[in-house]
Every structure is written in structure tokens, then in C-alpha cells.
Motif scaffolding. Structure first.
Motif, PDB file in Angstrom:
ATOM      1  N   ASN A  62       0.860  -1.177   0.000  1.00  0.00           N
ATOM      2  CA  ASN A  62       0.000   0.000   0.000  1.00  0.00           C
ATOM      3  C   ASN A  62       0.900   1.233   0.000  1.00  0.00           C
ATOM      4  OD1 ASN A  62      -2.698  -1.316   0.570  1.00  0.00           O
ATOM      5  ND2 ASN A  62      -1.436  -2.130   2.213  1.00  0.00           N
ATOM      6  N   HIS A  63       0.954   1.954  -1.113  1.00  0.00           N
ATOM      7  CA  HIS A  63       1.895   3.067  -1.264  1.00  0.00           C
ATOM      8  C   HIS A  63       1.571   4.283  -0.414  1.00  0.00           C
ATOM      9  CE1 HIS A  63       4.208   1.213  -4.424  1.00  0.00           C
ATOM     10  NE2 HIS A  63       3.086   0.846  -5.004  1.00  0.00           N
ATOM     11  N   ASP A  64       0.344   4.437   0.015  1.00  0.00           N
ATOM     12  CA  ASP A  64      -0.046   5.619   0.769  1.00  0.00           C
ATOM     13  C   ASP A  64       0.082   5.436   2.277  1.00  0.00           C
ATOM     14  OD1 ASP A  64      -0.690   6.730  -1.693  1.00  0.00           O
ATOM     15  OD2 ASP A  64      -2.761   6.027  -1.590  1.00  0.00           O
ATOM     16  N   LEU A  65       0.489   4.250   2.690  1.00  0.00           N
ATOM     17  CA  LEU A  65       0.533   3.926   4.116  1.00  0.00           C
ATOM     18  C   LEU A  65       1.925   3.490   4.545  1.00  0.00           C
ATOM     19  CD1 LEU A  65      -2.691   1.724   4.302  1.00  0.00           C
ATOM     20  CD2 LEU A  65      -2.508   4.182   4.689  1.00  0.00           C
ATOM     21  N   THR A  66       2.122   3.464   5.850  1.00  0.00           N
ATOM     22  CA  THR A  66       3.300   2.825   6.427  1.00  0.00           C
ATOM     23  C   THR A  66       2.848   2.047   7.660  1.00  0.00           C
ATOM     24  OG1 THR A  66       5.581   3.136   7.182  1.00  0.00           O
ATOM     25  CG2 THR A  66       4.005   4.847   7.794  1.00  0.00           C
ATOM     26  N   PHE A  67       3.404   0.855   7.829  1.00  0.00           N
ATOM     27  CA  PHE A  67       3.091   0.018   8.977  1.00  0.00           C
ATOM     28  C   PHE A  67       4.206   0.169  10.005  1.00  0.00           C
ATOM     29  CE2 PHE A  67       0.748  -3.342   6.176  1.00  0.00           C
ATOM     30  CZ  PHE A  67      -0.333  -2.498   6.058  1.00  0.00           C
ATOM     31  N   HIS A  68       3.824   0.562  11.201  1.00  0.00           N
ATOM     32  CA  HIS A  68       4.782   0.658  12.301  1.00  0.00           C
ATOM     33  C   HIS A  68       4.379  -0.324  13.386  1.00  0.00           C
ATOM     34  CE1 HIS A  68       7.112   4.080  10.922  1.00  0.00           C
ATOM     35  NE2 HIS A  68       5.983   4.612  10.501  1.00  0.00           N
ATOM     36  N   ARG A  69       5.306  -0.638  14.246  1.00  0.00           N
ATOM     37  CA  ARG A  69       5.056  -1.514  15.387  1.00  0.00           C
ATOM     38  C   ARG A  69       5.412  -0.721  16.646  1.00  0.00           C
ATOM     39  NH1 ARG A  69       2.623  -5.737  13.735  1.00  0.00           N
ATOM     40  NH2 ARG A  69       3.031  -6.117  11.559  1.00  0.00           N
ATOM     41  N   GLU A  70       4.432  -0.585  17.534  1.00  0.00           N
ATOM     42  CA  GLU A  70       4.629   0.132  18.788  1.00  0.00           C
ATOM     43  C   GLU A  70       4.082  -0.716  19.928  1.00  0.00           C
ATOM     44  OE1 GLU A  70       2.802   3.993  18.428  1.00  0.00           O
ATOM     45  OE2 GLU A  70       3.929   4.475  16.610  1.00  0.00           O
ATOM     46  N   VAL A  71       4.738  -0.626  21.078  1.00  0.00           N
ATOM     47  CA  VAL A  71       4.291  -1.395  22.238  1.00  0.00           C
ATOM     48  C   VAL A  71       2.905  -0.904  22.643  1.00  0.00           C
ATOM     49  CG1 VAL A  71       4.740  -1.975  24.654  1.00  0.00           C
ATOM     50  CG2 VAL A  71       6.636  -1.852  23.029  1.00  0.00           C
ATOM     51  N   ASP A  72       1.987  -1.845  22.741  1.00  0.00           N
ATOM     52  CA  ASP A  72       0.616  -1.567  23.156  1.00  0.00           C
ATOM     53  C   ASP A  72       0.537  -1.717  24.674  1.00  0.00           C
ATOM     54  OD1 ASP A  72      -2.173  -2.810  23.916  1.00  0.00           O
ATOM     55  OD2 ASP A  72      -2.497  -1.743  22.015  1.00  0.00           O
ATOM     56  N   GLY A  73      -0.010  -0.720  25.345  1.00  0.00           N
ATOM     57  CA  GLY A  73      -0.106  -0.751  26.805  1.00  0.00           C
ATOM     58  C   GLY A  73      -0.951  -1.882  27.345  1.00  0.00           C
ATOM     59  N   HIS A  74      -1.889  -2.350  26.558  1.00  0.00           N
ATOM     60  CA  HIS A  74      -2.771  -3.438  27.002  1.00  0.00           C
ATOM     61  C   HIS A  74      -2.123  -4.806  26.807  1.00  0.00           C
ATOM     62  CE1 HIS A  74      -6.477  -5.533  27.916  1.00  0.00           C
ATOM     63  NE2 HIS A  74      -6.363  -6.210  26.784  1.00  0.00           N
ATOM     64  N   THR A  75      -1.554  -5.064  25.599  1.00  0.00           N
ATOM     65  CA  THR A  75      -1.001  -6.392  25.311  1.00  0.00           C
ATOM     66  C   THR A  75       0.463  -6.529  25.699  1.00  0.00           C
ATOM     67  OG1 THR A  75      -0.250  -5.831  23.074  1.00  0.00           O
ATOM     68  CG2 THR A  75      -2.547  -6.597  23.324  1.00  0.00           C
ATOM     69  N   GLN A  76       1.172  -5.410  25.785  1.00  0.00           N
ATOM     70  CA  GLN A  76       2.617  -5.375  26.054  1.00  0.00           C
ATOM     71  C   GLN A  76       3.445  -5.911  24.883  1.00  0.00           C
ATOM     72  OE1 GLN A  76       3.657  -3.588  28.730  1.00  0.00           O
ATOM     73  NE2 GLN A  76       1.470  -3.292  28.938  1.00  0.00           N
ATOM     74  N   TYR A  77       2.811  -6.122  23.734  1.00  0.00           N
ATOM     75  CA  TYR A  77       3.510  -6.541  22.515  1.00  0.00           C
ATOM     76  C   TYR A  77       3.621  -5.351  21.574  1.00  0.00           C
ATOM     77  CZ  TYR A  77       2.853 -11.458  23.783  1.00  0.00           C
ATOM     78  OH  TYR A  77       2.895 -12.671  24.413  1.00  0.00           O
TER      79      TYR A  77
END
Length: 140
Positions: free
Chosen positions: A117-132
Motif C-alpha cells: 500500500n503506497h499511501d501507508l506505512t506500517f509501524h510496530r509500537e508497544v501496546d499498553g494493554h497487550t505489552q507486545y
């Protein structure tokens, strides 16, 4: 709560992995090499000599000795990494699946189709609920 839908311009990337290559490492390398910021696996067929999977709810990586057919591979890839699940079957057709980890080595081939998807970017951030580190979708 689901995130809001995005629509964007897409490009397909098709390639083949060869015997001895590490499936996850090669997917990440391909995304880095071609600067893919928001990719997903559309199709993947082939085989692995061994599979390294983390099972649901588990913390340990389990090694399965093959060869196995890849019957499913799905997930998202971006600059911060990937979240990939794979299902494999043995010679009797028994299926096992889990979170794809490094060390799953191609047996004969893996035919891969990614969609970016050229208009988007996928990032990974720690989620406070799951801790992942969870997926965060941003517009470029």
C-alpha cells in the motif's frame, strides 16, 4: 476497537525463494531492499525443510523437522518488522501452524506475492494493554 479503513494505491511484488534460504529473513530483506513500508502477504506456496514457530500463547520457539508443504502464510511487513503466521502440512496432511520465526528454511521453493500500500506505512509500537509491539497504520 478496529482502526479506520484506509484505501490506497497498491503494487504487487512477485518473487521466488530457493532451497536453503530463511523464509522470514528473506521476506524482511526483500522489504528493506525495495523500501516497502506497508506490505502484506497475498500468496505463498512452497515447502520448508524445517519450521520454527511460536505457538499461540507461548514464549518458546518450537522447531519442526520436515519437509513440509506451506499451506498458508499471512501477515504484514513494514520498516519496523513483521507479524507473520504460517501453517504447514506433513506427508500425511497433518497441519500445524503458529507465529513464523527465523530459522524456517526453504526446501524446494517458495513462491511469494506481496502487496504494498503506497499511501501507508506500517509501524510496530508497544501496546499498553497487550505489552507486545502491535501494528500502527499511518498515512505516508
Amino acid at each position: 476497537m478496529a482502526t479506520e479503513p484506509f484505501s490506497s494505491t497498491n503494487t504487487s511484488y512477485c518473487f521466488r525463494l530457493r532451497p536453503g534460504q530463511d523464509l522470514k529473513k528473506e521476506l524482511l530483506f526483500y522489504c528493506q531492499k525495495y523500501h516497502l513500508h506497508a506490505a502484506c502477504v497475498v500468496s505463498a506456496v512452497g515447502s520448508v525443510d524445517k519450521a520454527h514457530l511460536r505457538m499461540s500463547g507461548g514464549k518458546d520457539v518450537v522447531e519442526f523437522q520436515g519437509p513440509f508443504e506451506i499451506v498458508s502464510l499471512s501477515g504484514t511487513l513494514g520498516p519496523d518488522g513483521a507479524h507473520l503466521h504460517m501453517a504447514i502440512s506433513n506427508y500425511e496432511g497433518q497441519v500445524i501452524g503458529g507465529h513464523l520465526m527465523d530459522g524456517s528454511v526453504i526446501h524446494t521453493t517458495a513462491e511469494i506475492v506481496l502487496l504494498e500500500n503506497h499511501d501507508l506505512t506500517f509501524h510496530r509500537e508497544v501496546d499498553g494493554h497487550t505489552q507486545y509491539k502491535e501494528l500502527v497504520i499511518k498515512k505516508r
